[in-house]
Design a protein around this motif. Structure first.
Motif, PDB file in Angstrom:
ATOM      1  N   GLY A  71       0.827  -1.119  -0.032  1.00 52.08           N
ATOM      2  CA  GLY A  71       0.039   0.049   0.140  1.00 52.08           C
ATOM      3  C   GLY A  71       0.986   1.379  -0.119  1.00 52.08           C
ATOM      4  N   VAL A  72       1.978   1.100  -0.349  1.00 51.38           N
ATOM      5  CA  VAL A  72       3.253   2.278  -0.392  1.00 51.38           C
ATOM      6  C   VAL A  72       2.485   3.534  -1.207  1.00 51.38           C
ATOM      7  N   GLY A  73       1.866   3.147  -2.292  1.00 48.12           N
ATOM      8  CA  GLY A  73       1.289   4.227  -3.202  1.00 48.12           C
ATOM      9  C   GLY A  73       0.088   4.969  -2.389  1.00 48.12           C
ATOM     10  N   ILE A  74      -0.732   4.354  -1.684  1.00 47.82           N
ATOM     11  CA  ILE A  74      -1.695   4.896  -0.770  1.00 47.82           C
ATOM     12  C   ILE A  74      -1.222   5.707   0.220  1.00 47.82           C
ATOM     13  N   SER A  75      -0.206   5.367   0.801  1.00 43.92           N
ATOM     14  CA  SER A  75       0.335   6.059   1.974  1.00 43.92           C
ATOM     15  C   SER A  75       1.075   7.226   1.276  1.00 43.92           C
ATOM     16  N   ALA A  76       1.658   7.354   0.369  1.00 44.16           N
ATOM     17  CA  ALA A  76       2.115   8.333  -0.297  1.00 44.16           C
ATOM     18  C   ALA A  76       1.227   9.313  -0.729  1.00 44.16           C
ATOM     19  N   LEU A  77       0.091   8.867  -1.172  1.00 44.83           N
ATOM     20  CA  LEU A  77      -0.854   9.864  -1.389  1.00 44.83           C
ATOM     21  C   LEU A  77      -1.398  10.639  -0.276  1.00 44.83           C
ATOM     22  N   LEU A  78      -1.502   9.914   0.829  1.00 38.31           N
ATOM     23  CA  LEU A  78      -2.105  10.614   1.871  1.00 38.31           C
ATOM     24  C   LEU A  78      -0.868  11.669   2.609  1.00 38.31           C
ATOM     25  N   LYS A  79       0.325  11.142   2.361  1.00 35.70           N
ATOM     26  CA  LYS A  79       1.399  12.057   2.985  1.00 35.70           C
ATOM     27  C   LYS A  79       1.575  13.225   2.006  1.00 35.70           C
ATOM     28  N   ASN A  80       1.328  13.134   0.732  1.00 31.95           N
ATOM     29  CA  ASN A  80       1.585  14.268  -0.229  1.00 31.95           C
ATOM     30  C   ASN A  80       0.560  15.384  -0.131  1.00 31.95           C
ATOM     31  N   GLY A  81      -0.577  14.708  -0.057  1.00 38.43           N
ATOM     32  CA  GLY A  81      -1.629  15.481  -0.443  1.00 38.43           C
ATOM     33  C   GLY A  81      -2.591  15.640   0.707  1.00 38.43           C
ATOM     34  N   PHE A  82      -2.493  14.940   1.943  1.00 37.82           N
ATOM     35  CA  PHE A  82      -3.229  15.187   2.932  1.00 37.82           C
ATOM     36  C   PHE A  82      -2.732  15.045   4.329  1.00 37.82           C
ATOM     37  N   ILE A  83      -1.414  15.178   4.658  1.00 37.17           N
ATOM     38  CA  ILE A  83      -0.705  15.187   5.868  1.00 37.17           C
ATOM     39  C   ILE A  83      -1.098  16.568   6.946  1.00 37.17           C
ATOM     40  N   GLY A  84      -1.482  16.120   7.920  1.00 37.79           N
ATOM     41  CA  GLY A  84      -1.742  17.222   8.646  1.00 37.79           C
ATOM     42  C   GLY A  84      -3.416  17.473   8.563  1.00 37.79           C
ATOM     43  N   ASN A  85      -3.899  16.744   7.757  1.00 45.58           N
ATOM     44  CA  ASN A  85      -5.389  16.899   7.479  1.00 45.58           C
ATOM     45  C   ASN A  85      -6.254  16.092   8.216  1.00 45.58           C
TER      46      ASN A  85
END
Length: 311
Positions: A71-85
């Motif tokens: 699920g690396v791609g999913i985690s990266a999406l959350l980190k890059n676009g939704f971190i702190g949200n």
């Protein structure tokens, strides 16, 4: 309160985007298990949820689909676009094949993503609760009822707990009865000490990549019966033709005629949702929009029905 569980196929994601404002208004929190390699649709869906002021849980370690191995791609999406949200939560899916150290490592890796633990077959609840220890009070846990019964859930009493139950008895389209009970969880979840409830809509928990040839076409629509303690029931409007994989449009027309007749009887108890209005329009035009679109309308109707009941 209500947590509908979606597998992230095309029409599931479209359903969430089209109901994003309603979901946000009612404080409904969709759970999304991404099953397609491409994540563009998921990203658009999460942005629609955020733009509407809503919340969502995204499974970062899916059990089904293209991301099962990683699920690396999913985690990266959350980190890059939704971190702190905090409106977008990382869902940690705990199945029977997941060891305690894997579960705790996944949870710890996503602490900055407001994690939610989804219990669906995990076998070490006590040890996990002990690992969480002081952070248990602030944590959120979602239990799939078939895999996490009362004794299992007791280990997490100090947390925010949500119970998800599969009310859809999935079978061949040709075999569905006209009517059956779906769920009473929207009425009883509080009596079980739960802060919210969820389901797998009119799709069910079982997963398949595609539906296969449609020997019969079925339209699944839920309703809440005030004459039976507000229990939710589900209609299955099934085509008369069931012995050939051809002519899905003709079969849809047969199923749709049964739905319209039931509506016109004045005894259907179906809420007149936007989805029902669209079914009426499809009947009037004699148009077949495709089976995925029909499923989307049924999912929208289910969400709108619960929104009406819980308003």
């Amino acid at each position: 309160m209500y947590h509908p569980y979606f597998r992230g196929k095309q029409f599931e994601l479209i359903t969430i985007r089209e109901t994003a404002t309603l979901l946000a208004t009612k404080n409904f929190v969709p759970i999304i298990e991404p099953v397609r390699e491409a994540l563009g649709g998921l990203e658009r869906t999460l942005k629609a949820i955020c733009d509407a002021g809503g919340k969502a849980i995204v499974i970062v370690n899916p059990y089904h689909g293209d991301h099962r191995e990683s699920g690396v791609g999913i985690s990266a999406l959350l980190k890059n676009g939704f971190i702190g949200n905090d409106t977008i939560s990382a869902g940690i899916l705990l199945r029977s094949d997941m060891a305690l150290h894997e579960a705790t490592a996944c949870y710890d890796a996503h602490k900055k993503h407001n994690p939610t633990i989804v219990h669906a077959g995990f076998t070490s609840p006590r040890a996990l609760a002990e690992h969480l220890d002081g952070s248990l009070v602030g944590s959120r846990h979602l239990f799939v009822d078939d895999y996490a019964k009362i004794l299992y859930r007791k280990h997490f009493e100090a947390s925010t707990r949500i119970l998800v139950r599969d009310g859809f008895n999935r079978q061949r389209n040709a075999d569905y009865p006209p009517l059956e009970e779906f769920s009473d969880l929207h009425v009883t979840y509080g009596d079980m000490g739960m802060a919210g409830f969820g389901d797998f809509l009119i799709v069910g928990d079982s997963y398949s990549e595609s539906g296969g040839p449609a020997y019969a076409v079925a339209i699944h629509l839920t309703f809440i019966d005030p004459d039976k303690d507000d229990v939710m029931y589900i209609y299955h409007f099934v085509s008369d033709t069931k012995d050939t994989p051809t002519d899905p449009a003709g079969k849809f027309a047969q199923a749709l005629r049964k739905l319209i007749r039931r509506l016109e009887s004045g005894k259907s108890k179906l809420l007149e949702t936007s989805a029902i209005k669209e079914f009426r329009a499809l009947h009037a035009k004699g148009h077949f929009p495709g089976l995925g679109y029909v499923k989307k309308l049924s999912m929208k109707h289910h969400i709108e029905t619960l929104a009406g009941y819980l308003s």
